[in-house]
Scaffold this motif. Structure first.
Motif, PDB file in Angstrom:
ATOM      1  N   SER A  73       1.003  -1.171   0.043  1.00 47.50           N
ATOM      2  CA  SER A  73       0.062  -0.065   0.038  1.00 47.50           C
ATOM      3  C   SER A  73       0.862   1.133  -0.114  1.00 47.50           C
ATOM      4  CB  SER A  73      -0.858  -0.198   1.221  1.00 47.50           C
ATOM      5  OG  SER A  73      -0.143   0.141   2.350  1.00 47.50           O
ATOM      6  N   TRP A  74       0.288   2.522   0.120  1.00 49.39           N
ATOM      7  CA  TRP A  74       0.992   3.738   0.031  1.00 49.39           C
ATOM      8  C   TRP A  74       1.847   4.019   1.363  1.00 49.39           C
ATOM      9  CZ3 TRP A  74       0.289   7.044   4.058  1.00 49.39           C
ATOM     10  CH2 TRP A  74      -1.163   6.931   4.486  1.00 49.39           C
ATOM     11  N   TRP A  75       1.179   3.266   2.431  1.00 48.97           N
ATOM     12  CA  TRP A  75       2.096   3.308   3.528  1.00 48.97           C
ATOM     13  C   TRP A  75       3.138   2.635   3.477  1.00 48.97           C
ATOM     14  CZ3 TRP A  75       1.904   6.001   7.854  1.00 48.97           C
ATOM     15  CH2 TRP A  75       2.260   5.796   9.134  1.00 48.97           C
ATOM     16  N   ASP A  76       2.861   1.227   3.030  1.00 48.59           N
ATOM     17  CA  ASP A  76       4.466   0.624   3.054  1.00 48.59           C
ATOM     18  C   ASP A  76       5.147   1.262   1.789  1.00 48.59           C
ATOM     19  OD1 ASP A  76       3.602  -1.965   3.996  1.00 48.59           O
ATOM     20  OD2 ASP A  76       1.976  -2.109   2.546  1.00 48.59           O
ATOM     21  N   LEU A  77       5.028   2.006   0.956  1.00 44.37           N
ATOM     22  CA  LEU A  77       5.813   2.595   0.095  1.00 44.37           C
ATOM     23  C   LEU A  77       6.579   3.612   0.514  1.00 44.37           C
ATOM     24  CD1 LEU A  77       3.921   2.588  -3.450  1.00 44.37           C
ATOM     25  CD2 LEU A  77       5.483   1.008  -2.536  1.00 44.37           C
ATOM     26  N   ILE A  78       5.632   4.452   1.549  1.00 43.65           N
ATOM     27  CA  ILE A  78       6.648   5.597   2.039  1.00 43.65           C
ATOM     28  C   ILE A  78       7.657   5.201   3.216  1.00 43.65           C
ATOM     29  CG2 ILE A  78       6.234   7.255   3.963  1.00 43.65           C
ATOM     30  CD1 ILE A  78       3.606   8.049   2.984  1.00 43.65           C
ATOM     31  N   TRP A  79       7.356   4.149   3.822  1.00 42.23           N
ATOM     32  CA  TRP A  79       8.437   3.521   4.596  1.00 42.23           C
ATOM     33  C   TRP A  79       9.410   2.938   3.962  1.00 42.23           C
ATOM     34  CZ3 TRP A  79       9.028   5.382   9.357  1.00 42.23           C
ATOM     35  CH2 TRP A  79       8.100   5.872   9.979  1.00 42.23           C
ATOM     36  N   LEU A  80       8.915   2.244   2.789  1.00 41.68           N
ATOM     37  CA  LEU A  80      10.130   1.623   2.013  1.00 41.68           C
ATOM     38  C   LEU A  80      11.227   2.662   1.309  1.00 41.68           C
ATOM     39  CD1 LEU A  80       8.151  -1.024   0.272  1.00 41.68           C
ATOM     40  CD2 LEU A  80      10.176  -1.408   1.814  1.00 41.68           C
ATOM     41  N   GLY A  81      10.203   3.911   0.955  1.00 44.29           N
ATOM     42  CA  GLY A  81      11.151   4.800   0.469  1.00 44.29           C
ATOM     43  C   GLY A  81      12.145   5.663   1.599  1.00 44.29           C
ATOM     44  N   ILE A  82      11.796   5.662   2.691  1.00 42.90           N
ATOM     45  CA  ILE A  82      12.525   6.288   3.961  1.00 42.90           C
ATOM     46  C   ILE A  82      13.697   5.188   4.083  1.00 42.90           C
ATOM     47  CG2 ILE A  82      12.617   6.785   5.982  1.00 42.90           C
ATOM     48  CD1 ILE A  82       9.599   7.957   6.085  1.00 42.90           C
ATOM     49  N   PHE A 127       5.690   7.731 -14.873  1.00 38.87           N
ATOM     50  CA  PHE A 127       6.019   6.422 -15.495  1.00 38.87           C
ATOM     51  C   PHE A 127       5.498   5.259 -14.645  1.00 38.87           C
ATOM     52  CE2 PHE A 127       9.253   8.440 -18.244  1.00 38.87           C
ATOM     53  CZ  PHE A 127       8.786   7.873 -19.176  1.00 38.87           C
ATOM     54  N   ALA A 128       5.827   5.160 -13.360  1.00 39.85           N
ATOM     55  CA  ALA A 128       5.479   4.106 -12.324  1.00 39.85           C
ATOM     56  C   ALA A 128       3.907   3.816 -12.290  1.00 39.85           C
ATOM     57  CB  ALA A 128       6.093   4.344 -11.181  1.00 39.85           C
ATOM     58  N   MET A 285       8.893  -1.571  -7.367  1.00 42.49           N
ATOM     59  CA  MET A 285       7.737  -2.535  -6.466  1.00 42.49           C
ATOM     60  C   MET A 285       6.451  -2.097  -7.071  1.00 42.49           C
ATOM     61  SD  MET A 285       9.507  -1.948  -2.850  1.00 42.49           S
ATOM     62  CE  MET A 285      11.458  -1.966  -2.772  1.00 42.49           C
ATOM     63  N   ALA A 286       6.259  -1.176  -7.988  1.00 45.75           N
ATOM     64  CA  ALA A 286       5.056  -0.845  -8.801  1.00 45.75           C
ATOM     65  C   ALA A 286       3.930  -2.147  -9.215  1.00 45.75           C
ATOM     66  CB  ALA A 286       4.972   0.028 -10.064  1.00 45.75           C
ATOM     67  N   GLU A 287       4.879  -3.242  -9.626  1.00 44.87           N
ATOM     68  CA  GLU A 287       4.115  -4.407 -10.062  1.00 44.87           C
ATOM     69  C   GLU A 287       3.249  -5.111  -8.604  1.00 44.87           C
ATOM     70  OE1 GLU A 287       5.822  -8.552 -12.115  1.00 44.87           O
ATOM     71  OE2 GLU A 287       6.138  -6.548 -13.030  1.00 44.87           O
ATOM     72  N   GLU A 288       4.174  -4.775  -7.576  1.00 45.23           N
ATOM     73  CA  GLU A 288       3.474  -5.563  -6.313  1.00 45.23           C
ATOM     74  C   GLU A 288       2.551  -4.519  -5.309  1.00 45.23           C
ATOM     75  OE1 GLU A 288       7.138  -7.843  -4.748  1.00 45.23           O
ATOM     76  OE2 GLU A 288       7.851  -6.386  -6.240  1.00 45.23           O
ATOM     77  N   THR A 289       2.194  -3.497  -6.147  1.00 46.11           N
ATOM     78  CA  THR A 289       1.516  -2.254  -5.266  1.00 46.11           C
ATOM     79  C   THR A 289      -0.192  -2.582  -5.639  1.00 46.11           C
ATOM     80  OG1 THR A 289       3.093  -0.639  -5.588  1.00 46.11           O
ATOM     81  CG2 THR A 289       0.969   0.048  -5.164  1.00 46.11           C
ATOM     82  N   LYS A 290      -1.110  -2.475  -4.314  1.00 50.38           N
ATOM     83  CA  LYS A 290      -2.466  -2.690  -4.744  1.00 50.38           C
ATOM     84  C   LYS A 290      -2.986  -1.825  -5.705  1.00 50.38           C
ATOM     85  CE  LYS A 290      -2.694  -4.638  -0.085  1.00 50.38           C
ATOM     86  NZ  LYS A 290      -3.317  -4.429   1.153  1.00 50.38           N
ATOM     87  N   ASN A 291      -2.686  -0.553  -5.520  1.00 51.21           N
ATOM     88  CA  ASN A 291      -3.369   0.308  -6.486  1.00 51.21           C
ATOM     89  C   ASN A 291      -2.356   1.508  -6.873  1.00 51.21           C
ATOM     90  OD1 ASN A 291      -5.215   2.714  -7.461  1.00 51.21           O
ATOM     91  ND2 ASN A 291      -6.387   2.630  -5.753  1.00 51.21           N
TER      92      ASN A 291
END
Length: 605
Positions: A73-82, A127-128, A285-291
């Protein structure tokens, strides 16, 4: 199609030639000689060939046999980005650049490189969202700039990740040493027979990379949870450093704010761009993102905003605690707290650094494996690397391969060499992604007229040329403002011309970069400008790596990707002919299925 399936099939733990070189050109020496005789024609085909969004999203993915699991989710992506970004840069390079290049003005160096990174984040995000594939920038460049340019970028993407992982793991060793009350370099082995920059052997870096490989090979969601917990601890430690450090701030340390002038600030920015490397791993990780349409913009832009603010506060804190010329370049914050009488705080700082760098290594390993997986899907690299494990839903082959390469580099090479090399590769790739975004908005085959296409090429070349001229003036030490003004006006007019005289050929479906063409053009300019601040030896190493890439491409990658594309073209033609026969009533759909045609999932290249 059957040949494609064989190219990625696992046969237990046994690997054969078909797993690595299944293409027609490598089935015999005669075939290989024939392929070499057609190198010119094949190269032209690959340079002019552009992929399609649907190809990257569907047909490429089918070559991995199993799908990656959509559980982020976006929450996962924020923490993965950090977790992907805040690591070596903030704890090591801040001190290095403050001491040798920028002084207290290192905070401005972070601002400049942060602006450049944010502009690139905008381009990556569009792009993503539009092409949520594991290939990241490699997939984007294949769609817009063609196979050959995508391969050159892909080689540098892989190089970027290997160098990044090696640099972070060596820094991990330095901070681990300080945590154990030893000097930062004390746990390394000195090999007197090797060149000075390669003589400090680092076995601890190899061990930490091996541990990361175990975690990265498991599920992405599980890795995300590990990163989430580690990043929360990391953020708490960052807040402690800023608050405790500011409590010991001395404004006298800012008396000489920019001792090395503007040139030092921009030189620092070029190296500190390394500190922002990692956000592109989130795009893979866009391929593994829900939305993707919602989660990717929030995840990428949100994490980069937090990171930029944290970096600037950290840089300001360090130079307020200690005079810039007394900063320790290996473990700056630990030594700064010791200098102000908080010797115990160095353990918290070292622990925070280790946590941050471990997260960087983990997220980087996840990202680099997905890049390599998608490159393997195109057969530019062996298709064995494209396999996704059915049980874990992760590309284990690609993960282990990349981390072995990272461990070898980390064992030998000094951090200073690694950070400069990484900045060149990263700035080059980010510049290409910005160019690709302009091509995407202004050129669509069959829609854009020849006149508009020629205008687009002219304006793009002028934007690139004026940006290179600005970088060259800076690198040569030119001080006449008139020259900078002329080049700046040329960039401005070329961007304005693109805005006024070339109509948009495509608008984004879900989320788009604002102020096109201004933001992508600015991204091109600032990335190229920062390239002008990097030392000549780094360019020599970069040129050597690019030369090795070209050798590999002409001997293997070119012929493998050409054969794959040719097989696809023939398969599609066969499907079309069978469909026509069905429509004419001369073949039933059952017969078409039996022949391996219409019902098959045909790969693309």
């Amino acid at each position: 199609m059957e040949g494609e399936r064989k190219g990625v099939r696992r046969r237990g733990c046994v690997c054969g030639k078909g797993d690595f070189l299944p293409e027609e050109s490598f089935k015999s020496w005669g075939n290989y000689v024939k392929a070499w005789s057609e190198t010119g024609m094949r190269l032209k085909d690959r340079i002019l060939t552009r992929s399609l969004d649907e190809t990257e999203l569907n047909e490429m993915k089918a070559r991995s046999q199993n799908d990656m699991k959509k559980n982020l989710s976006w929450w996962d992506l924020i923490w993965l980005g950090i977790g992907a970004v805040i690591g070596t840069g903030i704890f090591v390079l801040t001190g290095q650049e403050a001491r040798y290049d920028a002084g207290p003005a290192v905070v401005f160096s972070y601002v400049v490189s942060g602006i450049s990174a944010m502009l690139s984040v905008f381009c990556y995000t569009e792009f993503a969202v539009e092409i949520p594939a594991a290939g990241g920038s490699f997939a984007y460049l294949r769609v817009e700039l063609g196979d050959f340019m995508a391969f050159i970028a892909a080689g540098n993407i892989l190089f970027e990740y290997v160098i990044s992982g090696a640099a972070v793991s060596r820094s991990w060793t330095s901070y681990f040493a300080t945590l154990c009350n030893h000097k930062p370099d004390e746990f390394r082995i000195i090999a007197n027979g090797l060149a000075e920059d390669y003589s400090r052997l680092d076995p601890i870096a190899v061990v930490i990379i091996a541990i990361v490989a175990v975690f990265a090979s498991r599920s992405t969601k599980a890795s995300s949870r590990v990163n989430y917990v580690a990043s929360i601890i990391h953020v708490c430690i960052i807040l402690f450093v800023i608050i405790a450090g500011m409590a010991h701030a001395d404004t006298k340390n800012y008396a000489v704010f920019a001792p090395f002038g503007a040139r030092g600030i921009f030189k620092g920015s070029a190296v500190l761009f390394f500190a922002y490397v990692g956000f592109d791993a989130v795009s893979t990780m866009a391929e593994e993102t829900k939305n993707p349409g919602r989660d990717i913009p929030i995840g990428l832009l949100g994490s980069m905003s937090i990171i930029t603010v944290a970096y600037c506060l950290f840089a300001a804190t360090l130079c307020l605690m200690q005079p810039y010329d007394q900063v320790d370049p290996d473990a700056p914050f630990s030594m700064a707290f010791k200098a102000v009488g908080m010797n115990w705080a160095k353990y918290i700082v070292a622990l925070g650094a280790l946590k941050g760098m471990s997260s960087v290594l983990l997220v980087s390993a996840i990202g680099q494996a997905r890049y390599l997986t998608h490159i393997g899907r195109t057969h530019m690299m062996p298709p064995w690397l494209a396999h996704v494990n059915e049980k874990t839903g992760t590309p284990i082959n690609a993960t282990i391969t990349m981390l072995i390469a990272t461990a070898i580099i980390a064992f030998f090479t000094d951090l200073d060499i690694l950070s400069n090399l990484l900045s060149i590769s990263t700035l080059f790739i980010f510049m290409l992604v910005a160019v690709a975004l302009l091509v995407r908005r202004y050129y669509v085959t069959g829609v854009t007229t020849p006149r508009d296409r020629n205008l687009l090429i002219t304006f793009l070349l002028t934007i690139l040329g004026s940006s290179c001229a600005m970088a060259a003036l800076w690198a040569l030490g030119e001080s006449r403002w008139v020259a900078y003004l002329v080049v700046g006006i040329l960039w401005l007019l070329s961007t304005l011309g693109l805005r006024l005289f070339v109509p948009h050929a495509r608008d984004p479906k879900l989320w788009g970069v604002p102020l096109v063409p201004w933001l992508p053009s600015a991204s091109i300019a600032i990335n190229i400008f920062l390239l002008g601040s990097i030392d000549g030896k780094s360019y020599m190493r970069f040129a050597m790596w690019t030369g090795l890439l070209l050798l590999y491409y002409f001997f293997f990658g070119l012929h493998a990707s050409y054969d794959t594309a040719k097989e696809l073209s023939e398969s599609r033609l066969k499907d079309t002919q069978q469909l026509q026969k069905i429509e004419e009533g001369t073949m039933t759909s059952r017969e078409g299925d039996a022949s391996g045609g219409i019902a098959s999932t045909t790969p693309s290249s």
